[in-house]
Design an enzyme around this catalytic site. Sequence first.
Site, mmCIF file in Angstrom:
data_model
loop_
_atom_site.group_PDB
_atom_site.id
_atom_site.type_symbol
_atom_site.label_atom_id
_atom_site.label_comp_id
_atom_site.label_asym_id
_atom_site.label_seq_id
_atom_site.Cartn_x
_atom_site.Cartn_y
_atom_site.Cartn_z
ATOM 1 N N ASP A 130 32.881 36.929 42.783
ATOM 2 C CA ASP A 130 32.486 38.302 42.452
ATOM 3 C C ASP A 130 32.023 39.032 43.716
ATOM 4 O O ASP A 130 31.587 38.406 44.679
ATOM 5 C CB ASP A 130 31.303 38.291 41.467
ATOM 6 C CG ASP A 130 31.721 37.924 40.047
ATOM 7 O OD1 ASP A 130 32.930 37.811 39.769
ATOM 8 O OD2 ASP A 130 30.819 37.765 39.202
ATOM 9 N N ARG A 180 40.614 41.106 42.108
ATOM 10 C CA ARG A 180 40.196 41.821 40.893
ATOM 11 C C ARG A 180 39.679 43.188 41.351
ATOM 12 O O ARG A 180 38.792 43.261 42.198
ATOM 13 C CB ARG A 180 39.058 41.076 40.188
ATOM 14 C CG ARG A 180 38.454 41.893 39.035
ATOM 15 C CD ARG A 180 37.055 41.419 38.665
ATOM 16 N NE ARG A 180 37.044 40.109 38.074
ATOM 17 C CZ ARG A 180 35.987 39.278 38.155
ATOM 18 N NH1 ARG A 180 34.909 39.636 38.826
ATOM 19 N NH2 ARG A 180 36.034 38.103 37.587
#
Length: 303
Positions: A130, A180
């Site tokens: 992330d 992402r």
Amino acid sequence: MLRSTLLKLSDSKSLAHWVTSNATTRRMSHRFVAGETLDEAIEAARACNDAGMAVTLDCLGENVTTPAEAQKARDTYLGMYDRIAQEKLYANVSCKLTQLGLDLSIEFCEGLVMSLAERAAANESFLRVDMESSIYAQRTVDLVKRVRAQTPCVGTVIQSYLYRSESDVQDLLTYGCRIRLCKGAYKEPAEVAFPRKADVDANYVKLMRMLLPSGFYHAIATHDPRMIAETIRCAVEKRISKDDFEFQMLYGVRTDLQRRLVRDGYRVRIYVPFGQEWFPYFMRRLAERPANLGFFVRNFFRS
Ligand SMILES: Cc1cc2nc3c(=O)[nH]c(=O)nc-3n(C[C@H](O)[C@H](O)[C@H](O)COP(=O)(O)OP(=O)(O)OC[C@H]3O[C@@H](n4cnc5c(N)ncnc54)[C@H](O)[C@@H]3O)c2cc1C
């Protein structure tokens, strides 16, 4: 203003302690968090799989202050890969570098990430790193590139609110890195991030148009119907198959849209967070949609 206040409060240790030890707020957290245990997360993941959606599991936690805490988080993640395999779930794992000791030492953190990437490779799975606040962006990109050079089953996240993201996308694509794309969830100064939502959205579309035709499998993470429509338009225009990218959404957010995309034949992956350290994650979700705050306050006083 409210978004900014909520994001600031997400750092408050005393508020975190009060909120996470209160029975009512703990119950309310289930709107965005699968539960406090891995068993609860596995149950939520199975429900997503049964509804035709893949999952990425995240054990919540960030900014650990000792090597022992970071190692404990790494061990939890290793256990998650094994549990995913045992349960035959269609799921991978997302982690945060500050939970794996980035504030302590980048070399130490990299060693832990490497062991996760190796387990991901052994289990034919994937590790998504992330992206946290902008002070970590360069270290995250550098670390992911180094780990990826050893084992390719690791990818990261790009936030469209950062000015630097276009050059990060160009850089990461030269390494074949899976990305992402999201808008960004942290409180950032105007020196590093677009202050206006319209600019964040325009940059999202620009970056999506760089990613989709790149030939690598990327994730378009958003609940914004306009971003989704632009993505579908780009895929049709460039003849990109529905199997060559995926949409990602957060557990508990726009479940109607999640189901609609599955019905329309798109790949959808749900980010399923769990664990006891849910306070900062929960506050970021409230900040994204201030109407959520009213909902929680009303329910708190009703219960
Ligand atoms: C799978 C996934 C992974 C992510 N990983 C990261 C990461 O690594 N780093 C990072 O900084 N950010 C991450 N994010 C968060 C992201 O940056 C945004 O903060 C968040 O997705 C909201 O942006 P949006 O694209 O949905 O658009 P927005 O413009 O914020 O929202 C569009 C619409 O979506 C709905 N919506 C959005 N958020 C909520 C909510 N919380 N509750 C209810 N409805 C909502 C509303 O209808 C809203 O009008 C991730 C998001 C997803 C989906």
